[in-house]
Write a protein that holds these residues in place. Structure first.
Motif, PDB file in Angstrom:
ATOM      1  N   ILE A 164      27.998  10.432 -10.570  1.00 54.87           N
ATOM      2  CA  ILE A 164      28.092   9.232  -9.602  1.00 54.87           C
ATOM      3  C   ILE A 164      29.083   9.479  -8.398  1.00 54.87           C
ATOM      4  O   ILE A 164      28.510   9.173  -7.285  1.00 54.87           O
ATOM      5  N   LEU A 165      30.143  10.288  -8.562  1.00 55.60           N
ATOM      6  CA  LEU A 165      30.876  10.811  -7.462  1.00 55.60           C
ATOM      7  C   LEU A 165      30.310  11.501  -6.376  1.00 55.60           C
ATOM      8  O   LEU A 165      30.477  11.510  -5.181  1.00 55.60           O
ATOM      9  N   THR A 166      29.296  12.587  -6.794  1.00 57.88           N
ATOM     10  CA  THR A 166      28.509  13.427  -5.978  1.00 57.88           C
ATOM     11  C   THR A 166      27.623  12.671  -5.096  1.00 57.88           C
ATOM     12  O   THR A 166      27.512  12.573  -3.683  1.00 57.88           O
ATOM     13  N   GLU A 167      27.015  11.512  -5.648  1.00 55.78           N
ATOM     14  CA  GLU A 167      26.165  10.539  -4.828  1.00 55.78           C
ATOM     15  C   GLU A 167      26.831   9.804  -4.112  1.00 55.78           C
ATOM     16  O   GLU A 167      26.310   9.490  -2.799  1.00 55.78           O
ATOM     17  N   LEU A 168      27.957   9.313  -4.590  1.00 56.33           N
ATOM     18  CA  LEU A 168      28.689   8.354  -3.644  1.00 56.33           C
ATOM     19  C   LEU A 168      29.103   9.292  -2.320  1.00 56.33           C
ATOM     20  O   LEU A 168      29.077   8.604  -1.204  1.00 56.33           O
ATOM     21  N   TYR A 169      29.618  10.417  -2.577  1.00 55.11           N
ATOM     22  CA  TYR A 169      30.126  11.475  -1.471  1.00 55.11           C
ATOM     23  C   TYR A 169      28.946  11.779  -0.484  1.00 55.11           C
ATOM     24  O   TYR A 169      29.242  11.611   0.673  1.00 55.11           O
ATOM     25  N   ASN A 170      28.077  11.636  -1.113  1.00 51.92           N
ATOM     26  CA  ASN A 170      26.854  12.065  -0.117  1.00 51.92           C
ATOM     27  C   ASN A 170      26.662  10.711   0.758  1.00 51.92           C
ATOM     28  O   ASN A 170      26.041  10.827   1.949  1.00 51.92           O
ATOM     29  N   LEU A 171      26.572   9.796   0.179  1.00 47.54           N
ATOM     30  CA  LEU A 171      26.049   8.440   0.965  1.00 47.54           C
ATOM     31  C   LEU A 171      27.290   8.214   1.818  1.00 47.54           C
ATOM     32  O   LEU A 171      27.039   7.994   3.051  1.00 47.54           O
ATOM     33  N   LEU A 172      28.593   8.452   1.543  1.00 51.80           N
ATOM     34  CA  LEU A 172      29.646   7.966   2.317  1.00 51.80           C
ATOM     35  C   LEU A 172      29.556   9.071   3.583  1.00 51.80           C
ATOM     36  O   LEU A 172      29.747   8.558   4.774  1.00 51.80           O
ATOM     37  N   ASN A 173      29.139  10.268   3.081  1.00 55.49           N
ATOM     38  CA  ASN A 173      29.007  11.591   4.285  1.00 55.49           C
ATOM     39  C   ASN A 173      27.971  11.221   5.380  1.00 55.49           C
ATOM     40  O   ASN A 173      28.090  11.887   6.506  1.00 55.49           O
ATOM     41  N   GLU A 186      26.359   0.691 -16.273  1.00 56.23           N
ATOM     42  CA  GLU A 186      27.479   1.260 -16.849  1.00 56.23           C
ATOM     43  C   GLU A 186      28.320   1.800 -16.085  1.00 56.23           C
ATOM     44  O   GLU A 186      29.583   2.096 -16.482  1.00 56.23           O
ATOM     45  N   ALA A 187      27.934   2.224 -14.816  1.00 59.09           N
ATOM     46  CA  ALA A 187      29.011   2.628 -13.890  1.00 59.09           C
ATOM     47  C   ALA A 187      29.991   1.898 -13.278  1.00 59.09           C
ATOM     48  O   ALA A 187      30.691   2.179 -12.291  1.00 59.09           O
ATOM     49  N   THR A 188      29.432   0.418 -13.419  1.00 62.03           N
ATOM     50  CA  THR A 188      30.438  -0.500 -12.517  1.00 62.03           C
ATOM     51  C   THR A 188      31.760  -0.381 -12.552  1.00 62.03           C
ATOM     52  O   THR A 188      32.563  -0.375 -11.504  1.00 62.03           O
ATOM     53  N   ASP A 189      32.225  -0.328 -13.768  1.00 59.85           N
ATOM     54  CA  ASP A 189      33.679  -0.494 -14.013  1.00 59.85           C
ATOM     55  C   ASP A 189      34.262   1.000 -13.448  1.00 59.85           C
ATOM     56  O   ASP A 189      35.339   0.822 -12.706  1.00 59.85           O
ATOM     57  N   PHE A 190      33.707   2.188 -13.618  1.00 54.41           N
ATOM     58  CA  PHE A 190      33.939   3.564 -12.932  1.00 54.41           C
ATOM     59  C   PHE A 190      34.269   3.418 -11.574  1.00 54.41           C
ATOM     60  O   PHE A 190      35.262   3.720 -10.844  1.00 54.41           O
ATOM     61  N   ILE A 191      33.236   2.764 -10.885  1.00 53.38           N
ATOM     62  CA  ILE A 191      33.254   2.576  -9.530  1.00 53.38           C
ATOM     63  C   ILE A 191      34.253   1.586  -8.995  1.00 53.38           C
ATOM     64  O   ILE A 191      35.028   1.860  -7.793  1.00 53.38           O
TER      65      ILE A 191
END
Length: 366
Positions: A164-173, A186-191
């Motif tokens: 998830i973090l890698t996908e977020l990093y690529n998006l932000l980048n 399932e990832a909503t709380d983590f984000i």
């Protein structure tokens, strides 16, 4: 509930002026960057015609409106994510709010300094949004370093988080905000726990001149702002912070006279609050207990037992049932006895989803 809207933007775009108009808080408005150092918080009662009608119907001893909190956060500058200006302090304050109100300068005034002699609302919007994304990149990168070692050691949860973090990093980048990330439920709380600033809903507010606000004719600069907001899909509105401040200092009668003269249907406060409710998906319900008529703000989709718990934590545990009056019925009959006569006081259980405008009496165990 303590819903907070953070007011952000570049220096000298009218943030503190608007905040003062909203809250009458008297925040300094001197013409120099970083006039507002610490975040100022104002609690603003929500104008509510339905609450006024309920007060006429039930004749309570006290009427309590619901509120929103506005946080005036000092001006960001280019490089804030790297600590320029007082960037790190400002950005940490932003993390505590539920939504962002981004004030964008659309007025010309040679006596008020700006980052450039040439007004460019699109440039200004993108400077602020870039700083928010850069800050989020730092957060995501730091978390990646933390979880990658766990993932390599065989931790399955950490492995999913790294993905998830890698996908977020690529998006932000790529310059896209975290709000564009389509997460599995399932990832909503983590984000959410990451506290990413660019994941917060944003209302763009073009701060126009008093003359433009009263003439109702968009300037070319304001047209640039609205065109950008429409193409980008942001919820947006325009207002004159100076005009709103002037009107906020008038009594109700004088303010309404001027609004009629200038053909202004709603104040900026009313429109901004409505936008805040829309973007946060909030609704209002009402209670009439102990001779107090009160409005309560809740997220859309809240159940009766959750709504009871917002009034007092013990209410959710003691919940037996809810007596619900739908707003259209209250507005039509304007009488508690007539509502009972027509069978319009509905008995609902814990899982009833509260509707906007419901008037509820909670029945509780001793």
């Amino acid at each position: 509930m303590g819903f907070k809207c953070g007011i952000i933007g570049l220096p000298n775009v009218g943030k503190s002026t608007l905040f003062n108009a909203l809250t009458h808080a008297g925040v300094p408005m001197e013409n120099y960057p970083f006039c507002t150092i610490d975040p100022q918080i104002g609690v603003v009662p929500v104008p509510d015609e339905r609450l006024e009608l309920l007060a006429k119907i039930y004749q309570p001893e006290k009427v309590l409106p619901t509120t929103l909190q506005f946080v005036d956060i000092a001006g960001l500058v280019k490089g804030a994510s790297q600590g320029e200006g007082l960037g790190n302090q400002f950005l940490s304050h932003i993390q505590a709010v539920d939504a962002l109100i981004h004030i964008v300068r659309c007025f010309s005034n040679p006596d008020v300094a700006h980052i450039s002699a040439e007004l460019d609302p699109v440039r200004d919007i993108e400077i602020v949004h870039t700083e928010l994304i850069l800050r989020d990149l730092q957060v995501v990168n730091n978390r990646l370093a933390k979880f990658e070692s766990r993932a390599k050691a065989g931790d399955e949860t950490a492995r999913k988080q790294v993905l998830i973090l890698t996908e977020l990093y690529n998006l932000l980048n790529r310059g896209e905000p975290a709000s564009h990330y389509h997460a599995h439920p399932e990832a909503t709380d983590f984000i959410r726990e990451l506290g990413l600033i660019s994941n917060k809903p944003i209302i763009l507010v073009g701060n126009i001149s008093e003359d433009e606000a009263t003439r109702h004719q968009e300037s070319p600069i304001t047209q640039q702002f609205t065109n950008y907001a429409q193409k980008s899909g942001y919820l947006y509105l325009t207002l004159s912070a100076n005009l709103e401040l002037e009107m906020s200092e008038l009594n109700e009668n004088d303010r309404r006279v001027l609004m009629r003269e200038w053909q202004i249907r709603q104040t900026g406060l009313e429109r901004l609050i409505r936008a805040g409710y829309d973007i946060l998906r909030l609704i209002t319900f009402y209670t009439m207990e102990s001779k107090i008529c009160q409005a309560w703000t809740i997220p859309s989709g809240t159940t009766a037992v959750q709504a009871a718990g917002i009034i007092h934590s013990s209410f959710s545990e003691r919940f037996i049932k809810a007596e619900v009056r739908h707003w259209q019925d209250v507005e039509k009959y304007r009488s508690e006895s007539l509502l009972h006569q027509h069978g319009l006081v509905h008995i609902e259980g814990k899982q009833y989803v509260v509707h906007n405008g419901d008037v509820i009496t909670f029945k509780l165990a001793p």
